[in-house]
Design an enzyme around this catalytic site. Structure first.
Site, short mmCIF file in Angstrom:
data_model
loop_
_atom_site.label_atom_id
_atom_site.label_comp_id
_atom_site.label_asym_id
_atom_site.label_seq_id
_atom_site.Cartn_x
_atom_site.Cartn_y
_atom_site.Cartn_z
N HIS A 162 0.84 -1.20 0.00
CA HIS A 162 0.00 0.00 0.00
C HIS A 162 0.88 1.26 0.00
O HIS A 162 0.76 2.12 -0.88
CB HIS A 162 -0.93 -0.02 1.22
CG HIS A 162 -1.83 1.16 1.31
ND1 HIS A 162 -3.15 1.11 0.93
CD2 HIS A 162 -1.63 2.44 1.71
CE1 HIS A 162 -3.71 2.31 1.09
NE2 HIS A 162 -2.79 3.13 1.56
N GLU A 163 1.78 1.33 0.96
CA GLU A 163 2.64 2.52 1.05
C GLU A 163 3.60 2.56 -0.15
O GLU A 163 3.94 3.64 -0.62
CB GLU A 163 3.41 2.53 2.38
CG GLU A 163 2.53 2.52 3.64
CD GLU A 163 1.47 3.60 3.65
OE1 GLU A 163 1.66 4.66 3.02
OE2 GLU A 163 0.41 3.39 4.29
N HIS A 195 1.87 4.37 -2.92
CA HIS A 195 1.99 5.83 -2.74
C HIS A 195 3.40 6.29 -3.13
O HIS A 195 3.58 7.32 -3.79
CB HIS A 195 1.77 6.20 -1.27
CG HIS A 195 0.34 6.19 -0.81
ND1 HIS A 195 -0.63 6.94 -1.41
CD2 HIS A 195 -0.27 5.52 0.21
CE1 HIS A 195 -1.79 6.75 -0.77
NE2 HIS A 195 -1.60 5.89 0.20
N GLU A 212 -4.63 7.82 -3.20
CA GLU A 212 -5.09 6.54 -2.64
C GLU A 212 -5.34 5.52 -3.75
O GLU A 212 -5.20 4.32 -3.53
CB GLU A 212 -6.35 6.80 -1.81
CG GLU A 212 -6.71 5.68 -0.85
CD GLU A 212 -5.71 5.45 0.27
OE1 GLU A 212 -4.77 6.26 0.45
OE2 GLU A 212 -5.85 4.42 0.96
#
Ligand code: ZN
Length: 526
Positions: free
Chosen positions: A288-289, A292, A318
């Site tokens: 997830h990170e 980003h 997101e």
């Protein structure tokens, strides 16, 4: 996305000196001067971000007091630099001559002037009042959540709602005061448009969840027990590297709440959490990170040290994290590749486990009361509950006293669950104690944008699933870089989605994605 200092929320109007002799200087020299000034603001902004990163990863507990002073001082300096009257004058003069500027520079001027106008719209004393109320509210919220007692937090929430309404008046709006607050996180989006989108999404997702609950759960005995944290760590680094995250321009550290942050396109950090009990938690946080971070490592060279080096909205940011985490990391081709890899990190633990078993385990659907633990099928429902309550609070249709009752009724309506207490209900999230009304919808928009963009990527990248199954993510990253990352804030989120997919943002792609994935996983039939 990290809770970073909000560049629109702080403001002190500075009686700066007017800019002299500008007309005599060429537009080109003025653009250079603008870039020099923005470079300074951006340097201070990034120094603040670095101190915040350190606070959550390395700083010893006794450093907290001094760090608070350092952050407050640097934030004030940054704000003073950015809201200086001389910068406003320069921006307006350049804006008036936009047609004579290089189109890239004209965009820089337009976006920066937008930020400048918002940053200077709130009176100084109002900003100080808001900051003071927010830090009081945060303290009370922590205590109220611990005691699971909404009544303790009610007066603070009431004050924050009043201040948010006042803030909306300062910013101005056309239809709903909520639009002015939403603008801070998702520029161009409105409450009316969200009502339309969520009005389609909520009943469909709610119905899908009910069908899944009735279908029953797979048995996963192999998943229980402890999983070595250092092996989880090594595996997460391996996947990040495979995704294309540049470790020469970033690093991973451990934190309680995973986040990513950027000091420059060549220094983008991620953090992950580790828990012996939760095998997939660190991997999914890293992916997830990492999503980003790949976005931030991919912004254009020419936009470094300006505020174009960012996503156009939190929803678009997101979309990148959710795409890597959910569409890629929670896909069967991904597990066909990585289950054999994982066997090397955890010898003997996956005997008799197939990629299909791992795929089922990582896609378990289980309605729960807590948003941050929610799966792909229920997550948006948590967001929609908060959105509907926020709009009603800000527009005045709902009193603060009525929040717990309204919350519990909506959880029952959308998720079919009974809320036992406020800690598992309306006190669970930190956002309202920060006065961040308008933030929640960006999480759901991230899911919708991700699905819509991914649908187009599947059409345009040859053999995309074959690439995922070989862990050859270069074509995926190249597509994201060309279509999304490189634009930074040069296009708004809905413009990007429309340009890439040919359609306005809509719930269709996400609903089709859920139906196809979970229909097959849970054998739901047509
Ligand atoms: Zn995120």
């Amino acid at each position: 996305m990290k809770w970073t200092e909000d560049r629109n929320a702080l403001t002190t109007q500075e009686a700066g000196r007017g800019r002299k002799g500008v007309r005599a200087v060429s537009a080109n020299a003025d653009v250079q001067e603008l870039r020099r000034k923005l470079g300074e603001v951006s340097d201070v902004h990034n120094a603040v971000a670095l101190l915040q990163w350190d606070q959550e990863t390395c700083m010893p507990p006794k450093g907290a007091e001094a760090r608070g002073h350092q952050l407050a001082t640097l934030s004030a300096i940054k704000h003073r630099l950015f809201t200086a009257e001389s910068l406003g004058t320069l921006l307006r003069e350049l804006y008036a001559r936009s047609d004579r500027l290089d189109p890239g520079d004209a965009k820089l001027v337009e976006v920066t002037l937008y930020d400048y106008d918002r940053a200077t719209k709130l009176p100084e004393d109002f900003v100080h009042t808001v900051a003071a109320e927010q830090s009081r509210a945060l303290e009370v919220w922590v205590e109220a959540r611990r005691a699971s007692d909404f009544a303790l937090f009610r007066p603070n929430l009431n004050t924050l709602v009043q201040l948010a309404r006042q803030k909306a008046e300062y910013f101005g709006y056309q239809e709903s005061p909520y639009d002015a607050l939403l603008e801070e996180f998702e520029r161009g989006m409105t409450a009316a448009e969200l009502n339309r989108i969520f009005g389609i999404l909520a009943p469909e997702q709610s119905a899908l969840v009910k069908r899944i609950v009735n279908a029953g759960q797979p048995d996963l005995p192999w998943l229980s027990g402890n999983w070595d944290e250092s092996d989880q760590w090594d595996f997460s680094l391996r996947v990040l590297r495979d995704m294309g995250y540049d470790f020469e321009a970033g690093r991973q550290d451990r934190s309680v709440h995973p986040f990513s942050t950027c000091f420059d396109t060549r220094d983008v950090r991620v953090t992950t959490r580790l828990s012996e009990k939760a095998l997939f938690s660190s991997l999914m946080s890293s992916m997830h990170e990492g999503g980003h971070a790949l976005y931030m490592q991919g912004h254009a060279e020419r936009d470094r040290r300006t505020f174009l080096c960012d996503a156009p909205s939190l929803g678009m940011h997101e979309s990148q994290s959710r795409m890597w985490e959910n569409m890629v990391g929670r896909s069967l081709p991904f597990w066909r590749h990585y289950l054999p890899v994982m066997r090397g990190y955890f010898p003997g633990r996956f005997d008799g486990v197939s990629p299909e078993d791992a795929y089922a385990a990582i896609n378990l659907v289980q309605p729960s009361l807590i948003r941050v633990e929610a799966d792909e099928c229920t997550y948006n429902l948590h967001v929609i509950i908060r959105f509907e309550l926020e709009v009603a609070l800000i527009e005045g249709g709902l009193g603060v006293d009525e929040v717990p009752e309204a919350w519990n009724a909506k959880v029952n309506q959308y998720l079919g669950l009974h809320v036992p207490d406020d800690a598992h209900g309306c006190l669970q999230d930190i956002h309202w104690s920060h006065g961040a009304f308008g933030y929640f919808p960006t999480y759901a928009l991230g899911n919708l944008y991700a699905a819509q963009l991914f649908e187009t990527m599947l059409e345009q990248v040859p053999d995309l699933w074959g690439c995922v199954e070989r862990a050859d993510f270069a074509p995926v990253l190249a597509w994201l870089r060309d279509n999304i990352h490189v634009h930074g804030r040069r296009k708004l989120a809905h413009e990007l989605v429309r340009d890439i997919t040919g359609k306005d943002p809509a719930p269709d792609a996400y609903l089709a994605y859920l139906e196809s994935k979970f229909g097959a996983l849970y054998n739901l039939g047509p």
